[in-house]
Each structure stands twice: as C-alpha cells, then as structure tokens.
Motif scaffolding. Structure first.
Motif, PDB file in Angstrom:
ATOM      1  N   ASN A  44       6.194 -40.157  39.583  1.00  0.00           N
ATOM      2  CA  ASN A  44       6.640 -40.231  39.957  1.00  0.00           C
ATOM      3  C   ASN A  44       8.519 -39.835  39.170  1.00  0.00           C
ATOM      4  N   ALA A  45       9.332 -40.507  38.687  1.00  0.00           N
ATOM      5  CA  ALA A  45      10.040 -39.744  37.840  1.00  0.00           C
ATOM      6  C   ALA A  45       9.696 -38.816  36.437  1.00  0.00           C
ATOM      7  N   LEU A  46       8.868 -38.523  36.162  1.00  0.00           N
ATOM      8  CA  LEU A  46       8.190 -37.947  35.710  1.00  0.00           C
ATOM      9  C   LEU A  46       8.289 -36.365  36.475  1.00  0.00           C
ATOM     10  N   ALA A  47       7.746 -36.920  37.838  1.00  0.00           N
ATOM     11  CA  ALA A  47       7.416 -35.229  38.380  1.00  0.00           C
ATOM     12  C   ALA A  47       8.641 -34.356  39.105  1.00  0.00           C
ATOM     13  N   ALA A  48       9.651 -35.993  38.901  1.00  0.00           N
ATOM     14  CA  ALA A  48      10.971 -34.803  39.481  1.00  0.00           C
ATOM     15  C   ALA A  48      11.549 -34.510  38.114  1.00  0.00           C
ATOM     16  N   TYR A  49      11.524 -34.586  37.190  1.00  0.00           N
ATOM     17  CA  TYR A  49      11.666 -34.520  35.897  1.00  0.00           C
ATOM     18  C   TYR A  49      11.785 -33.049  35.770  1.00  0.00           C
ATOM     19  N   ALA A 101       1.307 -35.659  37.591  1.00  0.00           N
ATOM     20  CA  ALA A 101       1.894 -36.156  36.933  1.00  0.00           C
ATOM     21  C   ALA A 101       1.791 -36.622  38.763  1.00  0.00           C
ATOM     22  N   ASP A 102       1.853 -36.120  39.632  1.00  0.00           N
ATOM     23  CA  ASP A 102       2.305 -36.738  40.868  1.00  0.00           C
ATOM     24  C   ASP A 102       1.700 -35.978  41.810  1.00  0.00           C
ATOM     25  N   PRO A 103       0.693 -36.172  41.992  1.00  0.00           N
ATOM     26  CA  PRO A 103      -0.212 -35.197  43.613  1.00  0.00           C
ATOM     27  C   PRO A 103       0.913 -34.983  44.943  1.00  0.00           C
ATOM     28  N   GLY A 104       1.082 -35.624  44.803  1.00  0.00           N
ATOM     29  CA  GLY A 104       1.751 -36.089  45.933  1.00  0.00           C
ATOM     30  C   GLY A 104       3.107 -35.262  45.969  1.00  0.00           C
ATOM     31  N   ILE A 105       3.418 -34.556  45.605  1.00  0.00           N
ATOM     32  CA  ILE A 105       4.976 -34.026  45.892  1.00  0.00           C
ATOM     33  C   ILE A 105       3.940 -32.312  45.900  1.00  0.00           C
ATOM     34  N   LEU A 131      15.090 -29.084  42.486  1.00  0.00           N
ATOM     35  CA  LEU A 131      16.204 -29.539  42.146  1.00  0.00           C
ATOM     36  C   LEU A 131      17.076 -28.703  41.046  1.00  0.00           C
ATOM     37  N   SER A 132      16.886 -27.751  41.418  1.00  0.00           N
ATOM     38  CA  SER A 132      17.353 -26.734  40.467  1.00  0.00           C
ATOM     39  C   SER A 132      19.378 -27.148  39.941  1.00  0.00           C
ATOM     40  N   VAL A 133      19.674 -26.825  39.085  1.00  0.00           N
ATOM     41  CA  VAL A 133      21.299 -26.618  39.244  1.00  0.00           C
ATOM     42  C   VAL A 133      21.923 -25.083  39.762  1.00  0.00           C
ATOM     43  N   ARG A 134      23.091 -25.200  40.346  1.00  0.00           N
ATOM     44  CA  ARG A 134      23.472 -23.953  41.134  1.00  0.00           C
ATOM     45  C   ARG A 134      23.885 -23.254  40.667  1.00  0.00           C
ATOM     46  N   LEU A 135      24.090 -23.357  38.856  1.00  0.00           N
ATOM     47  CA  LEU A 135      24.712 -22.263  37.658  1.00  0.00           C
ATOM     48  C   LEU A 135      23.708 -20.941  37.858  1.00  0.00           C
ATOM     49  N   ALA A 136      22.562 -20.981  38.373  1.00  0.00           N
ATOM     50  CA  ALA A 136      20.671 -20.599  38.415  1.00  0.00           C
ATOM     51  C   ALA A 136      21.312 -19.872  39.358  1.00  0.00           C
ATOM     52  N   GLU A 137      21.610 -20.337  40.429  1.00  0.00           N
ATOM     53  CA  GLU A 137      21.408 -19.926  42.532  1.00  0.00           C
ATOM     54  C   GLU A 137      22.320 -18.699  42.171  1.00  0.00           C
ATOM     55  N   VAL A 138      23.007 -18.599  41.954  1.00  0.00           N
ATOM     56  CA  VAL A 138      24.523 -17.769  42.589  1.00  0.00           C
ATOM     57  C   VAL A 138      23.813 -16.482  41.528  1.00  0.00           C
ATOM     58  N   PRO A 139      24.740 -15.714  42.968  1.00  0.00           N
ATOM     59  CA  PRO A 139      24.107 -14.284  42.501  1.00  0.00           C
ATOM     60  C   PRO A 139      24.831 -13.445  41.340  1.00  0.00           C
ATOM     61  N   PRO A 227      19.793 -39.565  38.054  1.00  0.00           N
ATOM     62  CA  PRO A 227      19.369 -40.724  37.801  1.00  0.00           C
ATOM     63  C   PRO A 227      17.708 -40.617  37.204  1.00  0.00           C
ATOM     64  N   ILE A 228      17.566 -39.528  38.094  1.00  0.00           N
ATOM     65  CA  ILE A 228      15.972 -39.176  37.512  1.00  0.00           C
ATOM     66  C   ILE A 228      16.392 -38.926  35.993  1.00  0.00           C
ATOM     67  N   GLU A 229      17.031 -38.048  35.770  1.00  0.00           N
ATOM     68  CA  GLU A 229      17.493 -37.695  34.044  1.00  0.00           C
ATOM     69  C   GLU A 229      17.455 -38.853  33.269  1.00  0.00           C
ATOM     70  N   ARG A 230      18.254 -40.188  33.196  1.00  0.00           N
ATOM     71  CA  ARG A 230      18.307 -41.305  32.633  1.00  0.00           C
ATOM     72  C   ARG A 230      17.366 -41.812  32.957  1.00  0.00           C
ATOM     73  N   ALA A 231      16.060 -42.054  33.627  1.00  0.00           N
ATOM     74  CA  ALA A 231      14.879 -43.192  33.566  1.00  0.00           C
ATOM     75  C   ALA A 231      14.355 -42.652  32.543  1.00  0.00           C
ATOM     76  N   VAL A 232      13.748 -41.283  32.884  1.00  0.00           N
ATOM     77  CA  VAL A 232      13.052 -40.315  31.529  1.00  0.00           C
ATOM     78  C   VAL A 232      13.116 -40.755  30.087  1.00  0.00           C
ATOM     79  N   ALA A 233      15.198 -40.369  30.068  1.00  0.00           N
ATOM     80  CA  ALA A 233      15.571 -40.252  28.840  1.00  0.00           C
ATOM     81  C   ALA A 233      14.484 -41.664  28.266  1.00  0.00           C
ATOM     82  N   ASP A 234      15.479 -43.070  28.587  1.00  0.00           N
ATOM     83  CA  ASP A 234      14.900 -44.464  28.697  1.00  0.00           C
ATOM     84  C   ASP A 234      13.837 -44.769  28.288  1.00  0.00           C
ATOM     85  N   ALA A 235      12.570 -43.825  29.269  1.00  0.00           N
ATOM     86  CA  ALA A 235      11.378 -44.415  29.073  1.00  0.00           C
ATOM     87  C   ALA A 235      10.433 -43.230  27.779  1.00  0.00           C
TER      88      ALA A 235
END
Length: 305
Positions: A44-49, A101-105, A131-139, A227-235
């Motif tokens: 789930n963490a890998l898919a979210a990342y 990684a997570d077909p449920g999504i 889950l994108s950063v807001r820098l990517a979306e502004v006009p 937290p997701i980024e920290r989890a996958v980095a730790d893994a």
C-alpha cells in the motif's frame, strides 16, 4: 547526439509506447519486468508513493501541453511539448506500477471495459484522490512563469530520481534511471531560459521576478517529507525528499547567481488543516484541469480508439 544518449534504461517496460494516449494501446507497460513487491515493503505504501510521483508528472504534463501552438516560437513550442511527453511517459509507468503493487486502488469500470489500469488511475479518480504537489497544478501564467516552474520542479525531481535509480524496487529503479536523463534536459532547458530572461530586457526580467515570487510559496512542499515517503525510504524503495534538498538548492543557487537574482522572501503556502497536495488537498486549479482532461474518458468508459 550519440546513440548512447538515447539508450532506454527501461526498454523492457515499454511496449509500443511511441504514441500512447487513452485507449490506443492495451499492452501491459510492465511486461517482462519483475513487478513483485520487494520483501519487507508495504504494498500500500509503495502504491501510494508511485501515485505521488506519477501524479506529479501527469498533472504537470497536462499543464505544459496547454502551451502547444502557443509558445513564443516553434522551437520552444516543440521543446515544451517534448517535456510534457517525457513526463507523461513517466506518469504512465509510475501509475502502472502503483496498480501492480496494490490493485485495490484501481477505479472499477463496467465489465468488459478495455481501459488499462494506468488510464483508470489517470482518468477516473477525483481531485482529492490525486497526491501531486500543488506546484504542478497551478495555471501556466506567462512564459516566464512556466520556465520558473520547470526549473523549480526539474531541479528537485532530477535529484530525487538520481537517488531513486538505486531503489530496491526494479520498476522504480528503471523508471528513475531513464527519467533522470530526461529531467537533466528539462533542467538545462529551463536554466538556460531563466538566465536569458533575467539578463534580457527590463520587461523579461520583471516578469521572471514576478513569476518566481508567485511560485516560491509552493516550493517548500517539494522537500517536506510525507509519512509515506519516509516509510518507503526506510524500506529502501523510495527517497526522502528532504535528503535531496541540499543538492537541489546548490543547483538552483548556481542558476540564480548566473541570473543575478536573489531568492524571494516568501513564506510557504499553508495547507488546509495541515493537509497539502500529498494528502489530496489541492487548489481549485486541479479540479478544473481534471475536468478538462477527464471529460472524454468519463463519457465513454468502455471506449476504444
């Protein structure tokens, strides 16, 4: 340019990918690649990342494609279109990896729909699921604002992908290795134009200063660790963005020095009750962007073109 420059570090991931768009190719983009989740990694963490990095690329790709036929001249029109296509290719593979990684999504569509998983994730999620950063979306704003945004985004993402190429996940490692080559070009293109605009006319410099000042509050989010980024980095499969800040800052400072410009004195843009892009909290601009991007796919969920 040499043939080596065009080496595809993840050639095995792509099958007839030259003209990908919704409905045009239903081959598995991860065919031939080990998509098993590495031992000790939360699927789930890998898919979210993967959604985070894929959504960043997808949303900015859509924004940059809006420049098609509107850039200052033909060369820049083609360059911006190529950057958009590079990011779209990254998005496709990252969204496909998330689904594997997570077909449920993956959003459910009517039985028999030919839409592949990565397209379902692109076209059938609402803005709060992105889950994108807001820098990517502004006009886009003007050309100076687009150049400033590409520079901010690519200096960060290049440093991130350089480290991500050592991921324990075979797919992420391959996507990052190829993507880093693309991002090096994006960064160079934006850096050259940034300096050109800064050292050009009074008007071009004024517009660039205004663009950087307006985008600066969105920059801090790139380096804030979710937290997701920290989890996958730790893994050992992801990268903590805070760990690449010094590298990205050094490159950006070199560009600022060449442009004879200083960093804006602007506070980071706050989230809504502490929630920001990585949490699914966005500006209104993303809703409008997705409405335009998704309208045809949602009208024809069983379509094939």
């Amino acid at each position: 340019m040499t043939d080596e420059f065009h080496d595809n570090a993840y050639a095995g991931l792509l099958v007839n990918d030259a003209h990908w768009a919704f409905g045009t190719d239903f081959e598995d983009p991860l065919a031939g690649v080990d998509t098993a989740v590495p031992d000790g990694v939360d699927p789930n963490a890998l898919a979210a990342y993967c959604l985070m990095l894929g959504d960043d690329a997808l949303v900015l790709s859509q924004r940059l494609s809006e420049w098609c036929s509107r850039a200052p001249d033909l060369e820049e029109d083609i360059a911006l279109a190529n950057i958009a296509l590079d990011l779209l290719g990254q998005a496709r593979l990252l969204l496909a990896r998330a689904a594997a990684a997570d077909p449920g999504i993956v959003p459910q569509l009517p039985d028999g729909s030919p839409v592949p998983d990565e397209d379902r994730l692109a076209y059938f999620r609402d803005d709060r699921e992105f889950l994108s950063v807001r820098l990517a979306e502004v006009p886009n704003g003007d050309f100076a604002e687009t150049i400033a945004r590409i520079l901010l985004f690519s200096t960060w993402r290049y440093a991130l992908f350089q480290r991500l190429s050592g991921s324990r996940d075979a797919v992420l490692a391959a996507v990052a290795a190829k993507g880093a080559k693309e991002l090096a070009y994006h960064r160079d293109f934006a850096g050259r134009w940034f300096v050109t605009l800064a050292q050009g006319t009074e008007e071009s410099r004024r517009r660039l200063l205004a663009a950087l000042d307006g985008l600066w509050p969105l920059r801090a989010e790139l380096f804030d660790t979710h937290p997701i980024e920290r989890a996958v980095a730790d893994a050992g499969v992801g990268v903590d963005p805070a760990q690449v800040q010094d590298e990205a800052e050094a490159v950006f400072d070199q560009v600022l020095a060449a442009a004879d410009m200083e960093r804006p004195d602007r506070a980071p843009l706050a989230g809504v009750q502490g929630r920001r892009g990585r949490d699914g909290s966005h500006t209104e601009a993303l809703s409008r962007l997705l409405g335009e991007m998704q309208v045809v796919a949602r009208a024809h969920p069983e379509g094939r073109w």
